[in-house]
Design a protein around this motif. Structure first.
Motif, PDB file in Angstrom:
ATOM      1  N   ASN A 333       0.836  -1.202   0.000  1.00 55.36           N
ATOM      2  CA  ASN A 333       0.000   0.000   0.000  1.00 55.36           C
ATOM      3  C   ASN A 333       0.874   1.256   0.000  1.00 55.36           C
ATOM      4  O   ASN A 333       0.634   2.200  -0.782  1.00 55.36           O
ATOM      5  CB  ASN A 333      -0.906  -0.040   1.237  1.00 55.36           C
ATOM      6  CG  ASN A 333      -1.776   1.182   1.411  1.00 55.36           C
ATOM      7  OD1 ASN A 333      -1.293   2.287   1.582  1.00 55.36           O
ATOM      8  ND2 ASN A 333      -3.088   0.976   1.411  1.00 55.36           N
ATOM      9  N   LEU A 394      -5.334  -7.134  -2.741  1.00 52.80           N
ATOM     10  CA  LEU A 394      -4.773  -5.858  -3.179  1.00 52.80           C
ATOM     11  C   LEU A 394      -4.385  -5.900  -4.657  1.00 52.80           C
ATOM     12  O   LEU A 394      -4.605  -4.937  -5.400  1.00 52.80           O
ATOM     13  CB  LEU A 394      -3.564  -5.516  -2.309  1.00 52.80           C
ATOM     14  CG  LEU A 394      -2.859  -4.191  -2.565  1.00 52.80           C
ATOM     15  CD1 LEU A 394      -2.326  -3.618  -1.258  1.00 52.80           C
ATOM     16  CD2 LEU A 394      -1.697  -4.372  -3.543  1.00 52.80           C
ATOM     17  N   PHE A 441      -5.488   6.431  -0.202  1.00 56.86           N
ATOM     18  CA  PHE A 441      -4.772   5.379   0.524  1.00 56.86           C
ATOM     19  C   PHE A 441      -4.754   5.708   2.012  1.00 56.86           C
ATOM     20  O   PHE A 441      -4.475   6.849   2.399  1.00 56.86           O
ATOM     21  CB  PHE A 441      -3.322   5.285   0.037  1.00 56.86           C
ATOM     22  CG  PHE A 441      -3.156   4.793  -1.371  1.00 56.86           C
ATOM     23  CD1 PHE A 441      -2.705   3.506  -1.624  1.00 56.86           C
ATOM     24  CD2 PHE A 441      -3.425   5.615  -2.455  1.00 56.86           C
ATOM     25  CE1 PHE A 441      -2.536   3.050  -2.920  1.00 56.86           C
ATOM     26  CE2 PHE A 441      -3.260   5.167  -3.753  1.00 56.86           C
ATOM     27  CZ  PHE A 441      -2.818   3.877  -3.982  1.00 56.86           C
ATOM     28  N   ASN A 443      -3.134   3.910   5.639  1.00 58.67           N
ATOM     29  CA  ASN A 443      -2.379   2.831   6.270  1.00 58.67           C
ATOM     30  C   ASN A 443      -2.464   2.977   7.783  1.00 58.67           C
ATOM     31  O   ASN A 443      -2.153   4.038   8.321  1.00 58.67           O
ATOM     32  CB  ASN A 443      -0.906   2.867   5.845  1.00 58.67           C
ATOM     33  CG  ASN A 443      -0.066   1.923   6.693  1.00 58.67           C
ATOM     34  OD1 ASN A 443      -0.444   0.769   6.892  1.00 58.67           O
ATOM     35  ND2 ASN A 443       1.041   2.417   7.210  1.00 58.67           N
TER      36      ASN A 443
END
Length: 778
Positions: A333, A394, A441, A443
């Motif tokens: 990611n 993913l 995105f 994380n």
């Protein structure tokens, strides 16, 4: 709690990439006209963006009977390129005697890759590292009258001979010949890393030098490779750590690891938190360098491509740990968000070091003699780990939407690259966008610390189409996610989704998109309602359509309007880990299966589950009938969304069995293996023990070893079947020692080890069979 309005990002003023093709040095064409190339931002296939996903797999560390299963599992996991070291000392351990038999038969391995449509990058050394003895250099080079890894007549002669032998194995398998070899890596970490000269370890402790001849050495090796016939569309080299990288001729490849066992050669203390999980920019001339990325070229002049993202990590003697499997997709990611359009994992498939002739064990001294499991996505004996399934989910995004993804640029919040690894309170997010649409995105994983759940935070994106406000975002500790915004769904504009995109299937009367809900996130879809006339059959006329599916189960939302019917199938996070795709008769078919599954172009093969369960589910979309099942029985199952089958094996084929064992000496145990599992694909011996090192022997021959890290030690027995059917397995556990010393008081050269305390035990031993069922679709 974090201020909801702190997370604002202006992306409307982003500057589109100046994308241009690289030179002919990064281009190839096959006999039927297919073209591989590179722009300065991504790989291309016939002129279109191609998202490369490379997985490292060492053929010589895998029994040849397991190659095909390995390749098919990698392909099903979303890998489209297999990278493999070609270790010199695995092929020429004895000077002048080249071996390409058994697990060393690289030609047969590459032919299997070709059979199953997988590209190959050969990493031909001469130095590789890979925790192999001398970094792959044969012992006999140590006594030669020249320096290794240097431009001199002696070393060049032997390297040229090595390349000649590799070229003979590769003949006819290059891309230009219609084969799968698309790239060759020259050397590895030149001027960045060496390796122990193992014949001196424990005495003078000498090291293979890192090299000092710079780009000239790299170019000389490329010249040798081409001269011997190793001709590929592109050549690669190490990018990181100041390694020599002649970028006009070779593509520099990058990576990152969050687990650093090598530092414990001379470091004592807790493993530090690493900066790997902070969003950064890797393709921006205004950011010429950042953590673990300090190129000697302008970042935007070449694609940021990876070959060594930590797909796992091996335990070194001085540092043992159990890999958090969510660390692997979290790193993917991070790299994707930063501008990577070519992922590469080291390792993706673990293995076992082959035994040598002159030196039985070909390992680096700080690592196990045989085991190179690496805690990889696919383990030493073909086990599929949680990271395998998380990565596969993913990979679906980049595989199915390369055009939408590859051209987008990275936009980071102010101060993002200055976040400290210890800061687990600040929301870590980034965007890839063209200024209008793109992907958000997030994380929420950080290594070597406890992560925190993020709750009910907002992220506002100022786009060229106006503001997109992601409201009330929550995400579980350890999770990562990629969310689309202003996304074109078959003509309908999805303003944003609090769900991750997987795939799209075009059917006769509709287009179907698959999403999944990340752990901890309440799913939501928001569409521009301008062209939508109904949702789930209910007529609607609204400028904005907002749907909040139930978060605990899969659901279907059906849109209709001027662009026709669109279905959105939302899966749970658990179902996303079951998700895979195959191409069947030129049609994309979605499979949901809660065990390892492969497809060879003709048959589906399902493994018995790793858990204590003799049933698995296989859902197929669009619905297909099964014409043949071998190795199990099945019943049809229908729910509100999918049609599938429940597959059942006999209890004996799925259940682990505890085995009796005998303590036959200090730290020595024996166990007999039942003969009834002769028909299984694999039989795993599972040992729970305490101690320092575990080693398994049959008739005094070591078949496995393990540095104890508190996890179950697994040993695949099928390749040793004849041995274990005729003799017990002997388990030797080296104890953990406290107060250890060597008494040297003798005047007659006597030495005696003395310990205050020794800890070792075998607590229990099980065997777990792995069977397969074979299925044909109709």
């Amino acid at each position: 709690m974090e201020n909801k309005m702190n997370n604002y990002l202006n992306i409307k003023d982003c500057v589109k990439k100046n994308i241009f093709p690289l030179s002919e040095k990064f281009y190839g064409k096959d006999p039927v006209g297919n073209e591989i190339g590179f722009t300065n931002y991504y790989m291309t296939m016939n002129g279109n963006p191609y998202f490369g996903i490379s997985g490292e797999c060492h053929y010589s560390r895998i029994h040849e009977s397991e190659w095909e299963d390995t390749i098919l599992k990698m392909k099903m996991g979303g890998i489209n390129i297999i990278a493999t070291y070609c270790f010199w000392n695995h092929h020429e351990e004895e000077e002048g005697v080249f071996r390409f038999d058994g697990c060393r038969n690289i030609r047969a391995f590459i032919q299997l890759c070709q059979k199953h449509g997988m590209y190959v990058i050969v990493r031909i050394g001469p130095f590789d590292h890979g925790e192999v003895r001398n970094g792959g250099l044969p012992d006999w080079l140590y006594g030669k009258p020249f320096d290794v890894r240097s431009i001199n007549d002696g070393f060049i002669f032997y390297t040229k001979r090595l390349y000649k032998n590799f070229a003979e194995q590769f003949q006819g398998l290059y891309f230009k010949d219609g084969g799968p070899i698309i790239g060759a890596q020259i050397e590895n970490e030149y001027m960045h890393s060496g390796a122990p000269w193992e014949m001196t370890t424990g005495v003078t402790n000498e090291w293979v030098p890192g090299g000092s001849d710079g780009n000239a050495y790299m170019l000389k090796l490329k010249e040798l490779a081409i001269g011997e016939g190793i001709v590929t569309p592109f050549y690669t080299c190490t990018g990181w750590g100041g390694a020599a990288a002649p970028t006009d001729e070779m593509l520099p490849l990058w990576g990152g690891y969050a687990f650093w066992p090598w530092i414990f050669y001379n470091y004592r203390g807790e493993h530090p938190l690493t900066p790997e999980y902070i969003y950064r920019e890797y393709h921006n001339n205004d950011v010429p360098a950042t953590y673990n990325f300090e190129p000697a070229y302008e970042p935007e002049s070449l694609p940021y491509s990876c070959c060594e993202m930590g797909g796992g990590m091996t335990c070194y003697y001085q540092y043992r740990f159990q890999l958090p499997y969510e660390s692997v997709d979290a790193m993917a990611n991070i790299k994707l968000a930063g501008g990577c359009n070519f992922l590469g994992y080291y390792m993706y498939r673990g293995g076992t070091n082959p035994k040598g002739v002159r030196n039985t064990y070909l390992n680096e001294c700080q690592c196990p003699k045989l085991s190179y499991d690496y805690q990889a996505a696919i383990g030493e004996y073909g086990q599929t780990r949680p990271s395998y399934y998380r990565l596969r989910a993913l990979h679906m995004l980049t595989k199915n939407f390369p055009n939408e993804f590859c051209k987008t640029v990275t936009i980071l919040p102010e101060g993002s690259q200055e976040i400290q690894p210890s800061d687990v309170d600040t929301l870590r997010y980034a965007v890839r966008t063209d200024g209008t649409s793109g992907f958000l995105f997030i994380n929420n994983y950080q290594d070597h610390t406890e992560c925190k759940e993020k709750q009910n935070t907002n992220i506002a994106l100022d786009t060229q189409k106006g503001e997109v406000l992601f409201k009330d975002i929550s995400i579980s500790a350890g999770e990562e996610v990629i969310l689309p915004f202003n996304f074109n769904m078959a003509g309908y504009e999805l303003r944003y989704a609090k769900a991750q995109l997987l795939s799209v299937i075009t059917e006769k009367d509709s287009t179907t998109y698959f999403f999944f809900m990340p752990e901890g996130m309440m799913p939501e879809f928001v569409w521009n309602g301008e062209n939508i006339t109904s949702v789930n059959g209910k007529t609607l006329k609204s400028p904005e359509i907002r749907v909040k599916p139930v978060a605990t189960q899969a659901s279907v939302t059906t849109l209709d309007g001027i662009h026709g019917k669109v279905k959105v199938i939302l899966l749970t996070r658990a179902q996303s880990l079951m998700y895979s795709e195959i191409e069947w008769q030129q049609e994309k078919v979605v499979l949901l299966c809660d065990t390892a599954i492969t497809y060879d172009g003709d048959n589906l093969r399902l493994e018995t589950p790793a858990i204590e369960n003799n049933e698995v589910m296989l859902y197929i979309y669009p619905n297909h009938s099964i014409t043949e099942l071998q190795g199990a029985i099945m019943n049809t199952v229908v729910d509100d969304i999918f049609t599938g089958v429940k597959i059942r094996w006999e209890d004996r084929q799925c259940r682990s069995i505890e085995l009796p064992f005998q303590n036959v000496g200090v730290g020595k145990y024996t166990v007999n293996i039942p003969k009834e599992f002769h028909d299984c694909r694999e039989l795993l011996l599972q040992i729970k023990y305490q101690g320092d090192i575990g080693q398994a022997f049959v008739n005094s021959e070591m078949i496995s070893d393990n540095f104890c890290n508190g996890d179950i030690w697994e040993i695949g027995l099928k390749k040793h079947w004849d041995l274990v059917m005729n003799a017990p397995v002997t388990i030797v556990v080296t104890p953990l020692k406290k107060g250890s010393s060597v008494n040297v008081s003798s005047t007659m050269a006597g030495r005696l080890e003395e310990n205050n305390e020794q800890i070792e035990s075998v607590d229990r031993i099980h065997i777990k069979p792995v069977y397969q069922a074979s299925i044909k679709l109709k």
